[in-house]
Structure formats: C-alpha cells, structure tokens
Design an enzyme around this catalytic site. Structure first.
Site, PDB file in Angstrom:
ATOM      1  N   ASN A  10      44.220  49.228  61.340  1.00 31.42           N
ATOM      2  CA  ASN A  10      43.411  49.388  62.082  1.00 31.42           C
ATOM      3  C   ASN A  10      43.484  47.926  62.776  1.00 31.42           C
ATOM      4  O   ASN A  10      42.841  47.391  63.522  1.00 31.42           O
ATOM      5  CB  ASN A  10      42.042  49.641  61.954  1.00 31.42           C
ATOM      6  CG  ASN A  10      42.197  51.174  61.186  1.00 31.42           C
ATOM      7  OD1 ASN A  10      42.383  51.941  61.670  1.00 31.42           O
ATOM      8  ND2 ASN A  10      41.155  51.625  60.540  1.00 31.42           N
ATOM      9  N   CYS A  11      44.383  47.040  61.875  1.00 30.07           N
ATOM     10  CA  CYS A  11      44.825  45.826  62.470  1.00 30.07           C
ATOM     11  C   CYS A  11      45.316  45.709  63.694  1.00 30.07           C
ATOM     12  O   CYS A  11      46.768  46.408  64.360  1.00 30.07           O
ATOM     13  CB  CYS A  11      45.851  45.335  61.388  1.00 30.07           C
ATOM     14  SG  CYS A  11      46.621  43.784  62.035  1.00 30.07           S
ATOM     15  N   ASP A  12      44.825  45.105  64.420  1.00 31.07           N
ATOM     16  CA  ASP A  12      44.682  45.088  65.879  1.00 31.07           C
ATOM     17  C   ASP A  12      46.185  44.131  66.402  1.00 31.07           C
ATOM     18  O   ASP A  12      47.309  44.596  66.718  1.00 31.07           O
ATOM     19  CB  ASP A  12      44.033  43.461  66.925  1.00 31.07           C
ATOM     20  CG  ASP A  12      42.617  44.349  66.873  1.00 31.07           C
ATOM     21  OD1 ASP A  12      42.582  45.464  67.298  1.00 31.07           O
ATOM     22  OD2 ASP A  12      41.511  43.540  67.729  1.00 31.07           O
ATOM     23  N   LYS A  15      48.613  46.821  66.030  1.00 35.41           N
ATOM     24  CA  LYS A  15      49.178  47.732  67.288  1.00 35.41           C
ATOM     25  C   LYS A  15      49.424  46.992  67.967  1.00 35.41           C
ATOM     26  O   LYS A  15      50.639  47.192  68.275  1.00 35.41           O
ATOM     27  CB  LYS A  15      47.000  48.290  67.640  1.00 35.41           C
ATOM     28  CG  LYS A  15      46.649  48.776  67.215  1.00 35.41           C
ATOM     29  CD  LYS A  15      44.753  49.115  67.292  1.00 35.41           C
ATOM     30  CE  LYS A  15      44.544  49.605  66.272  1.00 35.41           C
ATOM     31  NZ  LYS A  15      42.863  49.561  66.258  1.00 35.41           N
TER      32      LYS A  15
END
Length: 120
Positions: A10-12, A15
């Site tokens: 879930n880390c930007d 991504k």
C-alpha cells in the site's frame, strides 16, 4: 535479468515504482515483506551493501511511534533488530536487479539499473 522489488503493497512510492517497471516491460517479482516477512540474512546483506542509515526510514509513521529508548544509541545491529521487528521502518522500495541494489524510487535510477543489467 532477475528483478525483485521489495516493500509493502500500500505504499505510494511502491505503486509508482511497480507502475514504472510495468510500463517499461520489466518483468519482476514483488516481495511484500510485511506479509511474507524478511529473512535476517537478506537484511544483513542489504545493510552491508547499502549501510543501515540508508535503509532506516526515519521519516515513517512507524519511526515516530517508537519509544525514544528504541531510537537512542542506534548502531547497525540495533537498527536491523528494529527493521526486522517493524518492516515498515525499511525505506522502500528496495530494488534488486541481478544483485545490484537501490533504495527509493527515481525513474532515472531505475532506467540505469535496468539498462546496466541488460548490458552486462
């Protein structure tokens, strides 16, 4: 060419890095060390190659939530213990391209890492 990207789902920044690899047709394996864990030997190898200061994410929410006693008098061994106990303390992503490591995401660094591996 063997490419593994290590981090958390879930880390930007993760991504963005994964999207870059996909957009450039780079096949990779994603290792979510929050879900899959992290081998202490692998972390030790990263620490030896990159330095614990490079790996430790002192701007993370996890770091800010640690007791001051845990943050005091850090050295490589203590930092590794903290990172193993709290994988979100590891800066991300850690990109491994044929054994060459980078931390963080910048398109120009990823491009250089991939091209270097294709040449050599």
């Amino acid at each position: 060419m063997a490419v593994t990207i290590h981090g958390i789902k879930n880390c930007d920044t993760m991504k963005k890095a994964r999207a870059w690899l996909e957009a450039h047709g780079v096949p990779y394996r994603f290792h979510d060390y929050r879900l899959e864990g992290l081998d202490p030997k692998k972390l030790a190898a990263w620490r030896d190659a990159l330095g614990w200061e490079t790996l430790l994410n002192r701007s993370s929410a996890t770091w800010r939530q640690l007791p001051d006693a845990d943050k005091a008098d850090l050295d490589g061994d203590r930092a590794a213990e903290l990172m193993l106990a709290n994988p979100t303390l590891i800066k991300r992503p850690v990109l491994d391209v044929d054994g060459r490591l980078t931390v963080g995401f910048k398109p120009e660094i990823y491009e250089a890492a991939v091209k270097s591996s294709m040449r050599g």
